[in-house]
Design a protein around this motif. Structure first.
Motif, PDB file in Angstrom:
ATOM      1  N   LEU A 232       0.809  -1.160  -0.099  1.00 16.84           N
ATOM      2  CA  LEU A 232      -0.073   0.045  -0.056  1.00 16.84           C
ATOM      3  C   LEU A 232       0.847   1.024   0.180  1.00 16.84           C
ATOM      4  O   LEU A 232       1.902   1.271   0.928  1.00 16.84           O
ATOM      5  CB  LEU A 232      -0.889  -0.034   1.169  1.00 16.84           C
ATOM      6  N   LEU A 233       0.791   1.972  -0.838  1.00  8.18           N
ATOM      7  CA  LEU A 233       1.603   3.232  -1.323  1.00  8.18           C
ATOM      8  C   LEU A 233       0.837   4.271  -0.289  1.00  8.18           C
ATOM      9  O   LEU A 233      -0.500   4.678  -0.325  1.00  8.18           O
ATOM     10  CB  LEU A 233       1.643   3.806  -2.559  1.00  8.18           C
ATOM     11  N   VAL A 234       1.615   4.993   0.764  1.00 11.18           N
ATOM     12  CA  VAL A 234       0.863   6.010   1.313  1.00 11.18           C
ATOM     13  C   VAL A 234       1.883   7.429   1.271  1.00 11.18           C
ATOM     14  O   VAL A 234       3.088   7.323   1.026  1.00 11.18           O
ATOM     15  CB  VAL A 234       0.810   5.701   2.919  1.00 11.18           C
ATOM     16  N   SER A 235       1.281   8.528   1.265  1.00 13.27           N
ATOM     17  CA  SER A 235       2.240   9.664   1.449  1.00 13.27           C
ATOM     18  C   SER A 235       2.255  10.457   2.714  1.00 13.27           C
ATOM     19  O   SER A 235       1.421  10.198   3.474  1.00 13.27           O
ATOM     20  CB  SER A 235       1.657  10.762   0.303  1.00 13.27           C
ATOM     21  N   ILE A 236       3.527  10.930   3.069  1.00 13.85           N
ATOM     22  CA  ILE A 236       3.813  11.575   4.299  1.00 13.85           C
ATOM     23  C   ILE A 236       4.617  12.940   3.578  1.00 13.85           C
ATOM     24  O   ILE A 236       5.671  12.726   3.157  1.00 13.85           O
ATOM     25  CB  ILE A 236       4.568  10.694   5.254  1.00 13.85           C
ATOM     26  N   GLY A 237       3.855  14.006   3.777  1.00 16.62           N
ATOM     27  CA  GLY A 237       4.517  15.283   3.249  1.00 16.62           C
ATOM     28  C   GLY A 237       4.665  14.892   1.815  1.00 16.62           C
ATOM     29  O   GLY A 237       3.478  14.475   1.181  1.00 16.62           O
ATOM     30  N   LYS A 238       5.652  15.186   1.316  1.00 11.19           N
ATOM     31  CA  LYS A 238       5.896  14.921  -0.347  1.00 11.19           C
ATOM     32  C   LYS A 238       6.306  13.614  -0.625  1.00 11.19           C
ATOM     33  O   LYS A 238       6.464  13.585  -1.840  1.00 11.19           O
ATOM     34  CB  LYS A 238       6.862  16.088  -0.648  1.00 11.19           C
TER      35      LYS A 238
ATOM     36  N   SER B 195      10.557  12.116   9.708  1.00  7.13           N
ATOM     37  CA  SER B 195      11.161  13.587   9.505  1.00  7.13           C
ATOM     38  C   SER B 195      11.117  14.397  10.729  1.00  7.13           C
ATOM     39  O   SER B 195      10.951  15.571  10.670  1.00  7.13           O
ATOM     40  CB  SER B 195      10.483  14.271   8.475  1.00  7.13           C
ATOM     41  N   GLY B 196      11.511  13.604  12.019  1.00  4.81           N
ATOM     42  CA  GLY B 196      11.405  14.572  13.083  1.00  4.81           C
ATOM     43  C   GLY B 196      10.115  14.995  13.504  1.00  4.81           C
ATOM     44  O   GLY B 196       9.023  14.510  13.053  1.00  4.81           O
TER      45      GLY B 196
END
Lengths: 701, 118
Positions: free
Chosen positions: A570-576, A623-624
C-alpha cells in the motif's frame, strides 16, 4: 587430497543424483521399518536394493570406502531380509549411523577431498550385529584381481582319479579317434565367486568337449566345495588348440596347464607348445585393445545420450533474471502512468493509441514473465521437510517421548531463498514441540491422553501466501507461567503483566531473554530462542502466530510470501514523500478525526471497536517532530498487525495499492531504522518501504 | 553390429556401460528392470543381454527364466555383485551363459561379450 575417482563429471552428476535418491529411500524406509510391527518383505527388499545399488555404483567409480561400508550394510540387511536378524531400535540406530557416514562419504565426492571420517567403528558395529545373527560372510575385496589366462605346458603330470568305467570310456573314445586331454585351471577370482566361476568354466568346457570327469565335480561345485583349482578330463575330436583358445577367452583364469592324457606317459607335442605361445600373444593383444578402449572412453565423454529435459541453472543467474524482471515491472508501471498522462492531456491520436495498445501487451507479457521466473525459482518444500522425520525421531528418542510425526503438503512450492531461510526456524519449532510441548508418555497417560504425542507439520497455499503450521497435542503454553517468567526476568512489570490478555502473554515468548523451560535440556532451551525464530521469519516478510490451549497443545502458524523480490504494498504519502507498506502486514485502514486521539501514559492511542490501538506517526518517525500547525484535522490510519500485536500508523493520505520490487538501500546508506528497503515508482521517483516489525517493536518499548 | 540389451536399475551403471559398449561398436538398448527387459527382448531380439540381478519390479533371476522361455537360445550374461554367488549359480542353471562381477572392468565386459557375439 583428491579421490581420483574413475568417472567423468557428467557421470558423477548422475551418480550423485542417484545416490541422493537412494539415501532418501533408505531414510524413509528405515523410519517405516522401525514403525511397522510386522515383517514387510517389500520394504525390506527396497532397503536392500538401495544399499546394494549404492555398493555397485560406488565400487564402480572407485570410492572404496563407500563400497566397503555399503557392503557391510548389505550383509546385515541381507540377514534382516532373510529373517535371520530381527529389527530392533539399536539396529535401526546403527543403520541410521551408516546413512550419516554415507552422506559424509558422498560429500567427499562433491568436495573431491577425503574426509577424516573413520569407518572402523561403524564397520565393527555392523559386523557385530551380523555375527550375532549367524555365520559371518566374507570380507569384501573391492579391487577385483586382474585376470590373465595363460596356458603353460607342465612338466608335472596332472593327476586325476578315474574309476574303471571312466578309464574304459576313454579307451573306447581314443579308439574312435577322440583325444583325451587333462586340463588344470587355477582361478584368480573373488573368493566369494569362486564356485560359480568354476561352474561356468566347466559349462563352457563341456560345450566344446565331453567332460569325462572333473575335480571338483559339478555337484561339488554347486555345493561350494571348491578350491581355486579345477582339474578336468576332456574328450574331443578337435585339437588342443581349440581348448587353449577357449580357456584364453574365459575370464578370471590365472593359470592353465594342459596335457594329452595317457595312462603311462607324460608328454607334450612340440606343436601344441607353439599353439600355447600363440595363444599367449593373442591374450596380450586383447589386453591392449582393452587399454585402447579405456583411453577412448576418456576422450569421448560427449557421446553419452541423454533423455533428460532439464537444465541446471546457477542460482545467481535466477537471481539476476528476477532482478531484470523487477526492472521490467517498474517500467510497466511507468508506461501505464505515461499513458494516463497522455490521456489526461488530450484526445489520443493514432500514435498514442498505438503506444497504448503496445504498452498493454508489454504489460501482459511482463506479468507472465514474472510469473514464470518466479516459478523457476520455486522448489517444493519437500526438499526441506525430508530431513525432519529423522530429526524428530532422534529427538524424541533422546527425550524419551513417543511422537507420531505427520507431514502434509510437501509438494507446496516456495521460492528457494525462502526455503533456505525458513529451515532453521522450523527446526527450532519442531525441537521445542518435541522437548517442551509433548509430555512424557507417563504424564500423557496420567492426563488421559494416548501415550503417543501427535506432531503435525503442514504446508499449504493460501492466496498469495504459503502457510506452514506446526501443531502438537502437548501441554500447551501456560500464559500465567510466561507472565511470571517475564516479570522475573525484568522484561515487563507486574502491572503490565496483569493488563496483558492471555494471547498477548503467550506472545511474550518471542521476546529475547525469555525461556519458559524450567530446565535446559540437551534438545532445546539453550542457544537461539523464539526471538530469533521470529526475527528470521520477519526478515523475509513473513509472520508467525501462536494458538495455544493449556493441556491441549500448541499451534504455530507461519505465513510466508511466495517470493522475496516482488510484493504487493500500500503506497501512502507523508508530506511530499511516498512510502510503501507491505500489504501482508496490513489489517485495515481507518479515517479518523484528530479529536478522537486519546492519550495513555502520554502516548497517542485511538479506540477502534472498543480496542485500544497505539499510534505511530510516520511523519515524526521519518522527518522528526511534527509541529501543531502542521497537523491536519482528518487522519488516515493504517492498522498493521504482526504476531498479534497491532499498531496504527498515521499517514497523510493513501495513494494506492501496487506491486513493488524490493531494492536494498545498498551498503552506502546501510541500515536505517524503520526502513527495510526502497522501490522505484511509476513516475521514476523512489519510495521507501516501511519496516513494520521494527516499528511495532519500537512502539512496544 | 551386435545388439546388446543392458538391464540395470541404476541409470549411472547403464550410462557407463552403454558408453563402453557403443564405443566398442555395439548397438545398445537399455531396460530398467526385468519386466522391461522381457518386453524389449521380444521387440528387438538382442544378440546378448547383460542382466543385473537386484532390481525393482522384476529381478534378474526371474527375468532370465522368462526370457529363456521365450527364446531358449537367448544369451544372457549376469551382472553380479560380490555376495550374490548363489543367485548367480541359480541364474546359470536357469540358462544364463556367464557372469561378470561389479565393479566392472572394461576389458572383462568386452572380452565376455566378445566370446558370445564376436
Amino acid at each position: 587430497m583428491g579421490l581420483n575417482l574413475d568417472a567423468s563429471p557428467e557421470e558423477l552428476k548422475i551418480f550423485l543424483e542417484e545416490v541422493e535418491e537412494h539415501f532418501q529411500t533408505l531414510e524413509e524406509d528405515l523410519l517405516r521399518l522401525e514403525k511397522e510391527d510386522e515383517f514387510n518383505e517389500d520394504l525390506m527388499q527396497e532397503i536392500f536394493r538401495a544399499s546394494h545399488t549404492l555398493k555397485g555404483s560406488s565400487a564402480t567409480i572407485g570410492h572404496h570406502r563407500m563400497a566397503e561400508l555399503t557392503h557391510a550394510m548389505e550383509n546385515v540387511l541381507d540377514k534382516l531380509r532373510k529373517k535371520q536378524l530381527a529389527v530392533s531400535r539399536e539396529l535401526i540406530d546403527i543403520l541410521f549411523e551408516c546413512l550419516d557416514h554415507l552422506r559424509i562419504l558422498r560429500d567427499e565426492i562433491i568436495n573431491d577431498e577425503k574426509s577424516d571420517l573413520e569407518l572402523e567403528g561403524i564397520l565393527g558395529k555392523l559386523s557385530a550385529v551380523q555375527k550375532s545373527g549367524g555365520i559371518p560372510a566374507g570380507r569384501v575385496d573391492i579391487q577385483p584381481p586382474s585376470s590373465k589366462a595363460s596356458c603353460q605346458e607342465s612338466e608335472r603330470k596332472i593327476e586325476i582319479d578315474l574309476t574303471w568305467e571312466e578309464k574304459d570310456r576313454i579307451h573306447n573314445a581314443v579308439e574312435q579317434g577322440l583325444k583325451p586331454y587333462i586340463i588344470r585351471l587355477t582361478f584368480d577370482v573373488e573368493p566369494e565367486m569362486l564356485a560359480v566361476r568354476a561352474f561356468v568354466t566347466l559349462m563352457a568346457l563341456s560345450e566344446l568337449a565331453e567332460v569325462v570327469k572333473s575335480q571338483p565335480t559339478a555337484d561339488e561345485i554347486e555345493h561350494e566345495k571348491v578350491s581355486d583349482t579345477l582339474v578336468a578330463l576332456l574328450l574331443t575330436e578337435g585339437e588342443e588348440e581349440k581348448i587353449t583358445k577357449l580357456v584364453n577367452e574365459l575370464p578370471s583364469i590365472a593359470g592353465c596347464e594342459i596335457q594329452l592324457y595317457a595312462d603311462d606317459i607324460v608328454r607334450k607335442t612340440d606343436s601344441s607348445a607353439e599353439t600355447v605361445n600363440e595363444a599367449n600373444n593373442l591374450s596380450e593383444e586383447r589386453n591392449q585393445t582393452g587399454d585402447q578402449a579405456k583411453a577412448g572412453s576418456a576422450v569421448k565423454n560427449v557421446s553419452a545420450k541423454k533423455a533428460n529435459r532439464t537444465v541446471r541453472v546457477d542460482v545467481d543467474l535466477l537471481d539476476s533474471l528476477m532482478n531484470l524482471v523487477g526492472e521490467l515491472v517498474i517500467d510497466r508501471t511507468r508506461l501505464f502512468q505515461i499513458l494516463g498522462n497522455l490521456e489526461a492531456i488530450d484526445e489520443m491520436d493514432e500514435i498514442s493509441q498505438d503506444l497504448g495498445r503496445t504498452s498493454i501487451h508489454i504489460a501482459r507479457v511482463t506479468t507472465q514473465l514474472q510469473e514464470q521466473i518466479m516459478k523457476a525459482r520455486m522448489l517444493p518444500v519437500e526438499n526441506l521437510f525430508n530431513k525432519f522425520p529423522r530429526m524428530v525421531r532422534d529427538l524424541s528418542q533422546k527425550a524419551g517421548k513417543e511422537v507420531n510425526f505427520v507431514m502434509t503438503g510437501q509438494e507446496t512450492e516456495l521460492d528457494r531463498s525462502i526455503i533456505e531461510e525458513i529451515g532453521d526456524p522450523l527446526i527450532h519449532l519442531l525441537r521445542n514441540a518435541v522437548d517442551h510441548g509433548i509430555e512424557s508418555p507417563e504424564e500423557r497417560r496420567a492426563q488421559g491422553k494416548s501415550s503417543t504425542g501427535q506432531l503435525k507439520l503442514q504446508a499449504s497455499h493460501e492466496e498469495n501466501h504459503i502457510i506452514i503450521t506446526i501443531k502438537d497435542d502437548g501441554r500447551g503454553i501456560d500464559p500465567e507461567q510466561v507472565r511470571q517468567s517475564a516479570i522475573k526476568k525484568g522484561l515487563i512489570t507486574e502491572e503490565q503483566a496483569k493488563r496483558l490478555t492471555d494471547k498477548e502473554a503467550v506472545n511474550l515468548i518471542f521476546m529475547s531473554g525469555l525461556s519458559t523451560a524450567t530446565r535446559v535440556t540437551d534438545v532445546s532451551g539453550r542457544g537461539v530462542g523464539m526471538d530469533v525464530v521470529r526475527n528470521n521469519i520477519e526478515k523475509i516478510n513473513g509472520a508467525i502466530e501462536i494458538n495455544s490451549v493449556v493441556g491441549q497443545g500448541t499451534e504455530f502458524k507461519i505465513k510466508l510470501p511466495l517470493t522475496l523480490a516482488i510484493i504487493r504494498a500500500l503506497l501512502v504519502s507523508i508530506g511530499k514523500s511516498v512510502y510503501a507498506i507491505p500489504l501482508s502486514t496490513i489489517t485495515e485502514t481507518i479515517r479518523m478525526q484528530r479529536k478522537q486521539i486519546e492519550f495513555v501514559n502520554n502516548r497517542e492511542v485511538i479506540v477502534v471497536r472498543g480496542k485500544v490501538l497505539p499510534l505511530i506517526r510516520l511523519k515524526s518517525v521519518f522527518s522528526g517532530a511534527v509541529s501543531e500547525e502542521e497537523q491536519k484535522e482528518k487522519l488516515f490510519i493504517v492498522v498493521v498487525n504482526l504476531a498479534g500485536q497491532q499498531v496504527g500508523l498515521v499517514v497523510d493520505s493513501l495513494v494506492g495499492e501496487q506491486e513493488i520490487v524490493i531494492k536494498s538501500l545498498g551498503k552506502y546508506i546501510g541500515d536505517v531504522q524503520g526502513i527495510s528497503g526502497a522501490t522505484i515508482l511509476g513516475d521514476g521517483s523512489v519510495a521507501l518501504i516501511v519496516d513494520v516489525s521494527n516499528l511495532i517493536k519500537k512502539a512496544a518499548s | 553390429m551386435a545388439r546388446v540389451l543392458l538391464v540395470d536399475d541404476a541409470a549411472f551403471m547403464r550410462m557407463r556401460c552403454a558408453k563402453l559398449l557403443t564405443e566398442n561398436g555395439y548397438s545398445v538398448d537399455e531396460a530398467e528392470n526385468g519386466q522391461e527387459a522381457i518386453e524389449k527382448y521380444q521387440k528387438i531380439k538382442p544378440d546378448l543381454v547383460l542382466m543385473d540381478i537386484t532390481m525393482p519390479v522384476m529381478d534378474g533371476l526371474t527375468a532370465v527364466a522368462e526370457i529363456k522361455k521365450i527364446d531358449p537360445d537367448a544369451k544372457i550374461v549376469m551382472c553380479s555383485a560380490l555376495g550374490q554367488q548363489n543367485t548367480v549359480m541359480s541364474a546359470i542353471k536357469a540358462g544364463a551363459k556367464d557372469f561378470i562381477v561389479k565393479p566392472y572392468q572394461p576389458e572383462k565386459i568386452l572380452s565376455t561379450i566378445k566370446r558370445f557375439v564376436g
